[in-house]
Motif scaffolding. Structure first.
Motif, short mmCIF file in Angstrom:
data_model
loop_
_atom_site.label_atom_id
_atom_site.label_comp_id
_atom_site.label_asym_id
_atom_site.label_seq_id
_atom_site.Cartn_x
_atom_site.Cartn_y
_atom_site.Cartn_z
N LYS A 134 31.26 -6.58 -6.26
CA LYS A 134 30.51 -7.77 -5.85
C LYS A 134 30.76 -8.02 -4.37
O LYS A 134 31.90 -8.14 -3.93
N TYR A 142 25.28 -6.94 -14.28
CA TYR A 142 24.13 -7.76 -13.90
C TYR A 142 22.85 -6.96 -14.07
O TYR A 142 22.82 -5.75 -13.86
N TYR A 176 20.38 -11.42 -5.35
CA TYR A 176 21.40 -12.45 -5.27
C TYR A 176 22.10 -12.61 -6.62
O TYR A 176 21.68 -12.00 -7.62
N PHE A 177 23.13 -13.46 -6.64
CA PHE A 177 23.93 -13.63 -7.85
C PHE A 177 23.74 -15.03 -8.44
O PHE A 177 23.62 -16.00 -7.68
N ASP A 208 25.18 -19.12 -7.35
CA ASP A 208 25.74 -19.14 -5.99
C ASP A 208 25.32 -20.42 -5.27
O ASP A 208 24.13 -20.66 -5.04
N PHE A 214 23.34 -12.39 -15.23
CA PHE A 214 24.54 -11.83 -15.84
C PHE A 214 24.16 -11.37 -17.25
O PHE A 214 23.46 -12.09 -17.97
#
Lengths: 182, 239
Positions: B140, B218, B176-177, B180, B205
């Motif tokens: 990550k 992911y 992107y995650f 965040d 996720f």
């Protein structure tokens, strides 16, 4: 590989800027489209990428694609060049030939490269063309014919010496390059 | 020579960011001021580069470099590359690049005061399978500051580069995650007008993608332009 996603219609993924650190991706050999052994009329295509203040864009990624000569194992038809501190890009390739324009009376397009510019500050890449031709072929080109006459020169490379073509790309200003929606 | 391929569809409104985005300061002198000229898709735009694993060797696991394991949280990033009609884009090259776990790129031009990691170069390449599937093993990436505005930080992100079937399908984007907090503050992420289009830039996720006792997972699916349902005026010579 196991995948569980459904196959359903969706809309395109949004573009995002290539940013200032894309050089991890860079392989300098990609700027030479003859590296796999292509033969033909070798030419160089180079120039600068300049911002609206006339400053060199030293972190841009310039890509070219040519539909002629036809792509093969020895000729990728595709190249990538990072710009240097002076904003300069440079390619070595095989001279493209004319390609047909479908649906426009079977007319022909003058020899050209499709050009894509990525850079920090560009959220969506810019698409333009670089023509490597002179005279009647340019006058009869159907895409160039769509461009306002006073701006056509922004798409036409200058032949500085035999096999040495030069075109600068201007993001803004009096010489702003004509960029396309495709 | 006859071109029978259908042209690619226009982008749906709002799904793509505009280049004139003042909140992202670097756009100021770099965005065109004149309107883009709409041109027809000819052989130049309908065809495009193709890459082979033989000439462009894949590297799917970038969480290790020369036998040295990268620092950080090991993750699997997996997804499918599809067109707008849900058809898989098979055999297509997918490249990624990213900062290390501390938020620094392995490049001399990145001067961020964070450590480099000998176990991490930050560059990967794979080719999609018959179902359009791809899979990377990485770590990550960390967030990092940038000079756009006071105390600006980029959200954690992985850059993606894809070509698809034609010159007109080229895509460079960022994944992107989820969750965040920097996303709501990021002018690059926010530049895409449509909220659903922005949301699609955020990976999910997915417990099914994780590898127990080894890596989190992911899912990030990517959609490239599809083709029009009706053919272009092929060979229309009735001028």
């Amino acid at each position: 590989m196991t995948t569980t996603s459904q196959t359903t219609a969706s809309q395109t993924t949004a573009s995002q800027t290539i940013g200032p650190f894309w050089h991890l991706l860079e392989d300098k050999s990609w700027a030479d489209l003859t590296r796999f052994g292509a033969v033909g009329e070798v030419i160089s295509v180079s120039g600068r990428v300049l911002d609206g203040g006339g400053a060199p864009m030293s972190d841009a990624c310039v890509e070219i694609w040519q539909a002629s000569p036809t792509r093969s194992d020895v000729f990728p038809g595709f190249g990538r060049s990072a710009t240097d501190a002076q904003g300069r890009y440079a390619f070595k390739t095989i001279m493209p030939g004319a390609v047909p324009m479908v649906g426009a009376g079977n007319s022909w397009q003058a020899p050209h490269f499709a050009v894509t510019i990525f850079a920090r500050g560009l959220l969506f890449h810019l698409m333009t063309r670089c023509y490597v031709a002179e005279g009647a072929a340019l006058a009869e080109d159907p895409v160039l014919g769509m461009v306002a006459p006073e701006r056509r020169a922004t798409l036409v490379a200058r032949c500085r010496a035999p096999g040495d073509w030069v075109l600068d790309f201007h993001m803004q200003g009096a010489l702003e390059t004509v960029f396309f929606e495709i | 020579m006859t071109i029978t391929e259908m042209p690619f569809k226009p982008y749906a409104p709002g799904t793509q960011p505009g280049n004139d985005t003042p909140a992202y300061r670097s756009t100021g002198l770099r965005h065109p001021t004149q309107s883009l000229l709409r041109i027809p898709q000819s052989v130049t735009e309908l065809s495009g580069p193709q890459f082979s694993p033989a000439q462009y060797p894949p590297t799917a696991n970038i969480a290790v470099n020369d036998g040295v394991e990268a620092m950080g949280e090991r993750i699997i990033v997996q997804g499918r590359v599809l067109d707008e009609d849900g058809r898989p884009v098979a055999g297509s090259m997918v490249e990624i690049w990213q900062a290390n776990a501390a938020g620094r790129y392995n490049l001399p031009r990145d001067a961020h005061d964070a450590p480099l990691d000998p176990g991490f170069k930050g560059i990967g390449r794979v080719f999609t399978d018959a179902q359009g599937g791809y899979r990377f093993i990485t770590i990550k990436p960390g967030a990092y500051p940038w000079g756009n505005h006071e105390n600006a930080w980029r959200p954690n992100h992985i850059h993606f580069s894809l070509f698809g079937p034609g010159y007109a399908t080229r895509l460079i984007t960022q994944m992107y995650f989820p969750g965040d907090p920097l996303l709501a503050l990021d002018p690059i992420f926010l530049a895409t007008p449509d909220a659903a289009a922005r949301a699609r830039l955020v990976a999910s996720f997915d417990l099914a993608v994780t590898q127990p006792n080894w890596a989190l997972g992911y899912r990030f699916d990517i959609v490239l332009r599809g083709r029009n349902a009706t053919p272009m005026e092929d060979g229309d010579d009735h001028h």
